[in-house]
Scaffold this motif. Sequence first.
Motif, mmCIF file in Angstrom:
data_model
loop_
_atom_site.group_PDB
_atom_site.id
_atom_site.type_symbol
_atom_site.label_atom_id
_atom_site.label_comp_id
_atom_site.label_asym_id
_atom_site.label_seq_id
_atom_site.Cartn_x
_atom_site.Cartn_y
_atom_site.Cartn_z
ATOM 1 N N ARG A 56 -2.968 3.620 0.025
ATOM 2 C CA ARG A 56 -2.073 2.652 0.526
ATOM 3 C C ARG A 56 -1.623 1.853 -0.660
ATOM 4 O O ARG A 56 -2.222 0.716 -1.054
ATOM 5 C CB ARG A 56 -2.575 1.968 1.900
ATOM 6 C CG ARG A 56 -2.862 2.769 2.860
ATOM 7 C CD ARG A 56 -3.921 2.188 3.823
ATOM 8 N NE ARG A 56 -3.665 0.998 4.108
ATOM 9 C CZ ARG A 56 -4.781 0.059 4.728
ATOM 10 N NH1 ARG A 56 -5.866 0.574 4.950
ATOM 11 N NH2 ARG A 56 -4.198 -1.200 5.083
ATOM 12 N N VAL A 57 -0.347 2.067 -1.323
ATOM 13 C CA VAL A 57 -0.129 1.415 -2.581
ATOM 14 C C VAL A 57 1.030 0.296 -2.203
ATOM 15 O O VAL A 57 1.794 0.255 -1.523
ATOM 16 C CB VAL A 57 0.967 2.359 -3.494
ATOM 17 C CG1 VAL A 57 1.111 1.675 -4.672
ATOM 18 C CG2 VAL A 57 -0.156 3.505 -3.746
ATOM 19 N N TYR A 58 0.351 -1.024 -2.686
ATOM 20 C CA TYR A 58 1.154 -2.249 -2.612
ATOM 21 C C TYR A 58 1.446 -2.658 -3.811
ATOM 22 O O TYR A 58 1.134 -3.172 -4.885
ATOM 23 C CB TYR A 58 0.111 -3.245 -1.925
ATOM 24 C CG TYR A 58 -0.160 -3.110 -0.376
ATOM 25 C CD1 TYR A 58 0.338 -4.222 0.380
ATOM 26 C CD2 TYR A 58 -0.938 -2.153 -0.339
ATOM 27 C CE1 TYR A 58 -0.040 -3.805 1.708
ATOM 28 C CE2 TYR A 58 -1.618 -2.048 1.146
ATOM 29 C CZ TYR A 58 -1.026 -2.852 2.153
ATOM 30 O OH TYR A 58 -1.182 -2.738 3.338
ATOM 31 N N PRO A 59 3.025 -2.273 -4.207
ATOM 32 C CA PRO A 59 3.587 -2.422 -5.682
ATOM 33 C C PRO A 59 3.806 -3.859 -6.150
ATOM 34 O O PRO A 59 4.213 -4.068 -7.116
ATOM 35 C CB PRO A 59 4.802 -1.663 -5.509
ATOM 36 C CG PRO A 59 5.274 -1.688 -4.114
ATOM 37 C CD PRO A 59 4.035 -1.757 -3.402
ATOM 38 N N ASP A 60 3.958 -4.686 -4.879
ATOM 39 C CA ASP A 60 4.452 -6.301 -5.235
ATOM 40 C C ASP A 60 3.460 -7.203 -5.566
ATOM 41 O O ASP A 60 3.749 -8.343 -5.769
ATOM 42 C CB ASP A 60 5.422 -6.550 -4.208
ATOM 43 C CG ASP A 60 6.689 -5.686 -4.167
ATOM 44 O OD1 ASP A 60 7.103 -5.105 -5.265
ATOM 45 O OD2 ASP A 60 7.441 -5.844 -2.991
ATOM 46 N N VAL A 61 2.175 -6.795 -5.388
ATOM 47 C CA VAL A 61 1.032 -7.776 -5.447
ATOM 48 C C VAL A 61 0.331 -7.990 -6.772
ATOM 49 O O VAL A 61 0.570 -6.812 -7.740
ATOM 50 C CB VAL A 61 0.027 -7.566 -4.590
ATOM 51 C CG1 VAL A 61 0.670 -7.705 -2.995
ATOM 52 C CG2 VAL A 61 -0.662 -6.302 -4.564
ATOM 53 N N LEU A 62 -0.151 -8.947 -7.372
ATOM 54 C CA LEU A 62 -0.812 -8.897 -8.502
ATOM 55 C C LEU A 62 -2.281 -8.259 -8.591
ATOM 56 O O LEU A 62 -2.575 -7.623 -9.665
ATOM 57 C CB LEU A 62 -0.915 -10.602 -9.030
ATOM 58 C CG LEU A 62 0.149 -11.169 -9.279
ATOM 59 C CD1 LEU A 62 -0.015 -12.552 -9.626
ATOM 60 C CD2 LEU A 62 1.065 -10.711 -10.416
ATOM 61 N N TYR A 63 -3.140 -8.352 -7.571
ATOM 62 C CA TYR A 63 -4.179 -7.495 -7.429
ATOM 63 C C TYR A 63 -4.634 -7.328 -5.956
ATOM 64 O O TYR A 63 -4.012 -8.210 -5.095
ATOM 65 C CB TYR A 63 -5.369 -8.158 -8.084
ATOM 66 C CG TYR A 63 -5.636 -9.743 -7.697
ATOM 67 C CD1 TYR A 63 -6.731 -9.878 -6.369
ATOM 68 C CD2 TYR A 63 -5.379 -10.662 -8.170
ATOM 69 C CE1 TYR A 63 -6.897 -11.038 -6.145
ATOM 70 C CE2 TYR A 63 -5.586 -12.071 -7.843
ATOM 71 C CZ TYR A 63 -6.384 -12.022 -6.741
ATOM 72 O OH TYR A 63 -6.605 -13.459 -6.250
ATOM 73 N N VAL A 64 -5.402 -6.365 -5.674
ATOM 74 C CA VAL A 64 -5.781 -6.084 -4.235
ATOM 75 C C VAL A 64 -7.213 -5.883 -4.409
ATOM 76 O O VAL A 64 -7.979 -5.310 -5.322
ATOM 77 C CB VAL A 64 -5.454 -4.708 -3.844
ATOM 78 C CG1 VAL A 64 -5.905 -4.421 -2.537
ATOM 79 C CG2 VAL A 64 -3.681 -4.757 -3.771
ATOM 80 N N ASP A 65 -8.096 -6.747 -3.520
ATOM 81 C CA ASP A 65 -9.493 -6.832 -3.388
ATOM 82 C C ASP A 65 -9.721 -6.248 -2.052
ATOM 83 O O ASP A 65 -9.762 -6.723 -0.808
ATOM 84 C CB ASP A 65 -10.039 -8.132 -3.483
ATOM 85 C CG ASP A 65 -11.551 -8.164 -3.388
ATOM 86 O OD1 ASP A 65 -12.251 -7.303 -2.950
ATOM 87 O OD2 ASP A 65 -12.014 -9.387 -3.592
ATOM 88 N N ASP A 66 -9.991 -4.824 -2.069
ATOM 89 C CA ASP A 66 -10.492 -4.030 -0.916
ATOM 90 C C ASP A 66 -12.132 -3.869 -0.792
ATOM 91 O O ASP A 66 -12.479 -2.707 -1.321
ATOM 92 C CB ASP A 66 -9.688 -2.725 -1.119
ATOM 93 C CG ASP A 66 -9.686 -1.955 0.440
ATOM 94 O OD1 ASP A 66 -10.909 -1.931 1.144
ATOM 95 O OD2 ASP A 66 -8.775 -1.389 0.765
ATOM 96 N N HIS A 67 -12.530 -4.879 -0.737
ATOM 97 C CA HIS A 67 -14.248 -5.162 -0.638
ATOM 98 C C HIS A 67 -14.735 -4.662 -1.883
ATOM 99 O O HIS A 67 -14.573 -5.541 -2.689
ATOM 100 C CB HIS A 67 -14.577 -3.973 0.567
ATOM 101 C CG HIS A 67 -13.811 -4.299 1.886
ATOM 102 N ND1 HIS A 67 -14.281 -5.614 2.680
ATOM 103 C CD2 HIS A 67 -13.163 -3.738 2.841
ATOM 104 C CE1 HIS A 67 -13.784 -5.484 3.836
ATOM 105 N NE2 HIS A 67 -12.751 -4.380 3.864
#
Length: 312
Positions: free
Chosen positions: A138-149
Motif C-alpha cells: 500500500r504505497v503512500y507517495p505523498d508522505v515523508l515516512y511511514v511507521d508500520d509497526h
Amino acid sequence: MKTVVVLALPDLIAFDLATPIETFGRVRLPDGRPGYQVLVAGPDDVVDAGPVRLAVDHGLDAVDRADLVVVPGRNDSLRPSPPAAVEALRVAAGRGTRIASICVGAFTLAEAGLLDGRRATTHWLAADELARRYPSVRVYPDVLYVDDHDVLTSAGAAAGIDLCLHVVHTDYGAAVAADASRLAVAPLHRAGGQGQYILRNRPTARAGALEPVLAWIEANAHRELTLADLAAAARTSPRTLTRRFTEATGQSPMQWVAGVRIRHAQELLETTDYTIDRVASQAGFPTTSNFRTQFQQVVGTTPGAYRRTFHS
C-alpha cells in the motif's frame, strides 16, 4: 544502548548510507552515553557507492545482533539485491527486529516480502514503479515516512533524516530527539509531506497527442473553465476528451486543470509576496477557501507553510 546495522549493498547511494550513520551515531543520552552503536554491514568487503568505493567492516552476521536494520537506497533501484542480504532481512524480521529503508531502499524490503500488505513510501519519482511491481504494498507517495509497526520506510534523501529522528523519538523520547535534531540541523518535525516537493502535471511522453490542449490549459487556467471549454479548445467532444486524458495522464481533464492551478500557485508562493487571496485569484481558484482546501489536499500542507519553506 541500541545497535543499528546499516546495510551496504552494491550500487549504494552514499547519501542514504551517511544519513543513519550520522543521525544515530551522534545521539547522546542525558547522562552523556551514546544512544546507539552503528555498524555498517554487507555481503562484500568493498561496495561501490556512485563515484566512490567503500570498505565494509562487518559481514551479514552483524544483522543478528541488530535492534534496527536500515536499508539505504541504490542508484538502480530495480537491480536485484544479493540473495544473502534478502535472506538476512527476512530472518531478522522474523525474529521481530525493526527494519527501515531510506528512499528507494523500499524496493529491497519489497523484494524480501517485508512490505506485503503494509503501508510504505519511497521517493515520489519511484512510487508508481513500487506500486506496479509490488501490488500488495500500500504505497503512500505523498508522505515523508511511514511507521508500520516494526517496518519503516522513508521518502527520498532528506526524508531519511525525518525517519531517523522519529526512531530516536520513539526509542528515547522528545528531549533526546530534539537534541539529535539540533545536531543534524534539521527540524524534529516538518509540516506537510513529500507532496510539496512534487512538480505537478508535467506532460509525459504518453500525453503527446494532448499537447495543444495542455498548452491551452497552461495559458488559460486562471480563467473560469468548464469541461465544455476544454473540449472546444481541443476540438472534440467532452466524452472523447475525457477518455483521452484518462488514457494519457490517469486524470480527468478537470483534475488536470486543478493540478496546473496548484502548480501555478506554488510558483507564485515561491516567487512573490502576493497575499494568499491574490495567489488564489491569479491561479484560477474561485475562492480563497476553495484554494486552501485543494492546496492542503494535493500538496499536504497549507499555502502559508509552503511559502515559508520555499519562498526565495
